[in-house]
Design a protein around this motif. Structure first.
Motif, short mmCIF file in Angstrom:
data_model
loop_
_atom_site.label_atom_id
_atom_site.label_comp_id
_atom_site.label_asym_id
_atom_site.label_seq_id
_atom_site.Cartn_x
_atom_site.Cartn_y
_atom_site.Cartn_z
N GLU A 89 0.83 -1.20 0.00
CA GLU A 89 0.00 0.00 0.00
C GLU A 89 0.86 1.25 0.00
O GLU A 89 2.03 1.23 0.40
N THR A 90 0.27 2.34 -0.45
CA THR A 90 0.87 3.66 -0.36
C THR A 90 -0.14 4.59 0.28
O THR A 90 -1.26 4.75 -0.22
N ARG A 91 0.24 5.17 1.41
CA ARG A 91 -0.65 6.08 2.13
C ARG A 91 -0.21 7.52 1.89
O ARG A 91 0.96 7.85 2.03
N LEU A 92 -1.17 8.36 1.54
CA LEU A 92 -0.91 9.78 1.35
C LEU A 92 -1.65 10.58 2.41
O LEU A 92 -2.77 10.24 2.80
N TYR A 105 -3.80 3.88 -1.08
CA TYR A 105 -3.78 3.18 -2.36
C TYR A 105 -3.24 1.77 -2.17
O TYR A 105 -2.15 1.58 -1.61
N VAL A 106 -4.00 0.78 -2.62
CA VAL A 106 -3.62 -0.63 -2.51
C VAL A 106 -3.10 -1.11 -3.86
O VAL A 106 -3.75 -0.92 -4.89
N TRP A 107 -1.92 -1.74 -3.83
CA TRP A 107 -1.25 -2.16 -5.07
C TRP A 107 -1.84 -3.46 -5.61
O TRP A 107 -2.26 -4.33 -4.86
N ASN A 108 -1.83 -3.57 -6.94
CA ASN A 108 -2.28 -4.81 -7.57
C ASN A 108 -1.15 -5.85 -7.52
O ASN A 108 0.01 -5.54 -7.24
N ASP A 109 -1.51 -7.11 -7.79
CA ASP A 109 -0.54 -8.19 -7.73
C ASP A 109 0.56 -8.03 -8.78
O ASP A 109 1.69 -8.48 -8.58
N GLU A 110 0.24 -7.37 -9.89
CA GLU A 110 1.23 -7.16 -10.94
C GLU A 110 2.23 -6.07 -10.58
O GLU A 110 3.24 -5.89 -11.27
N GLN A 111 1.93 -5.32 -9.52
CA GLN A 111 2.80 -4.23 -9.06
C GLN A 111 2.96 -3.15 -10.13
O GLN A 111 4.02 -2.53 -10.27
N THR A 112 1.88 -2.91 -10.87
CA THR A 112 1.91 -1.89 -11.91
C THR A 112 1.09 -0.66 -11.54
O THR A 112 1.25 0.39 -12.16
#
Length: 318
Positions: A89-92, A105-112
């Motif tokens: 995740e990325t927290r703003l 923001y939660v990242w997808n498995d593809e890390q894209t």
């Protein structure tokens, strides 16, 4: 803002997962980090052009200008089975005209890509931690969770970006320098005093045990256990600037909240089993563990630090 996806902010160049910051997105670190199930943190700050933060005191978050964004990425190295890095995740935190706003923001498995999420999500994670395989159901915070920890005197407030935590050296692309000096150099901060009462790295055994414990409790507990926070009714004041007073650390203070244990005091000198602080840090029972959000597993090294400290406390409780 907030945007639907992390990439829309254009904070990073190249492949998003590499977290390579663009010009004026400045990396930073803090002396002691909040425990989040052993996730590693990578932090950045960005400000609009021609504005800067104003230094107030060592223990207070600087007055940041409207448009400031604090960026905090949570990830694991050595994930199982491929021994790769995985960003969760990325927290703003975004400074707006009416105050700070949260965007997670939660990242997808593809890390894209990472997509905006306002609800708590559970992500199954497995990784090698110093040679030991660990698996847990990592929980990303909901917007309500964010507000629980980031509210002081009914105002949303950042936690880590206080001068007491930022006053350390950092290696940038152009060399190693003090972070606050770097912010001044980049016109992100107006000034700083010559002397700053600073926290330390709680894991640094060369520092005194007292400083390490106070620094650990400040970053992990004080956002709820200090004046104006959600748990300020408890008889503790765990902020670094206030924890020089033994009673503020809970020593010989009777607890208010009920738990299943038989601990008589929050901290009872040389009595680990009789200390509620240790009990709550060392359990995963949701209704009794501390912190109540932000972790799903016990921070063993943190518990060991508190054990060492309790055994060193010479005060005898009645």
């Amino acid at each position: 803002m907030p945007y639907a996806s992390l990439s829309e902010y254009n904070f990073f160049e190249g492949e998003l997962k590499n977290l390579q910051p663009v010009y004026k997105v400045i990396p930073y670190d803090i002396n002691s980090s909040l425990f989040t199930d052993y996730a590693i943190k990578k932090r950045f700050i960005w400000m609009p052009k021609d504005v800067q933060a104003n230094y107030t005191t060592d223990r207070e978050v600087p007055v940041f200008p409207i448009g400031t964004v604090l960026i905090k990425n949570f990830y694991y190295d050595n994930t199982i089975p491929n021994n790769t890095t995985y960003i969760i995740e990325t927290r703003l935190m975004i400074k707006k005209a009416d105050g700070w706003a949260f965007a997670n923001y939660v990242w997808n498995d593809e890390q894209t890509e990472a997509l905006l999420s306002t609800q708590r999500e559970t992500i199954r994670m497995s990784w090698n931690q110093n040679g030991t395989a660990i698996t847990t159901n990592y929980k990303t915070p909901s917007t309500i969770d964010c507000a629980t920890c980031h509210t002081i005197n009914n105002v949303y407030t950042p936690i880590g970006v206080k001068p007491q935590n930022l006053n350390k050296m950092y290696t940038y692309n152009d060399g190693t320098k003090n972070q606050l000096s770097k912010w001044i150099e980049e016109d992100y901060l107006d000034t700083k005093p010559t002397t700053i009462n600073s926290t330390v790295d709680w894991a640094d055994a060369s520092q005194s045990l007292e400083l390490r414990v106070r620094s650990y409790l400040d970053i992990n507990c004080a956002h709820c256990h200090s004046t104006g926070t959600s748990c300020d009714y408890t008889p503790m004041e765990l902020s670094f600037s206030q924890s020089t007073v033994p009673e503020n650390l809970g020593i010989c203070r009777e607890p208010i909240d009920f738990v299943t244990g038989d601990q008589q005091y929050i901290v009872s000198g040389q009595d680990i089993q009789g200390s509620l602080m240790h009990f709550r840090m060392n359990t995963n029972i949701q209704s009794e563990m501390m912190p109540p959000v932000g972790r799903t597993i016990v921070h063993q090294e943190g518990v060991e630090l508190i054990e060492e400290w309790i055994n060193s406390v010479e005060t005898t409780c009645p």
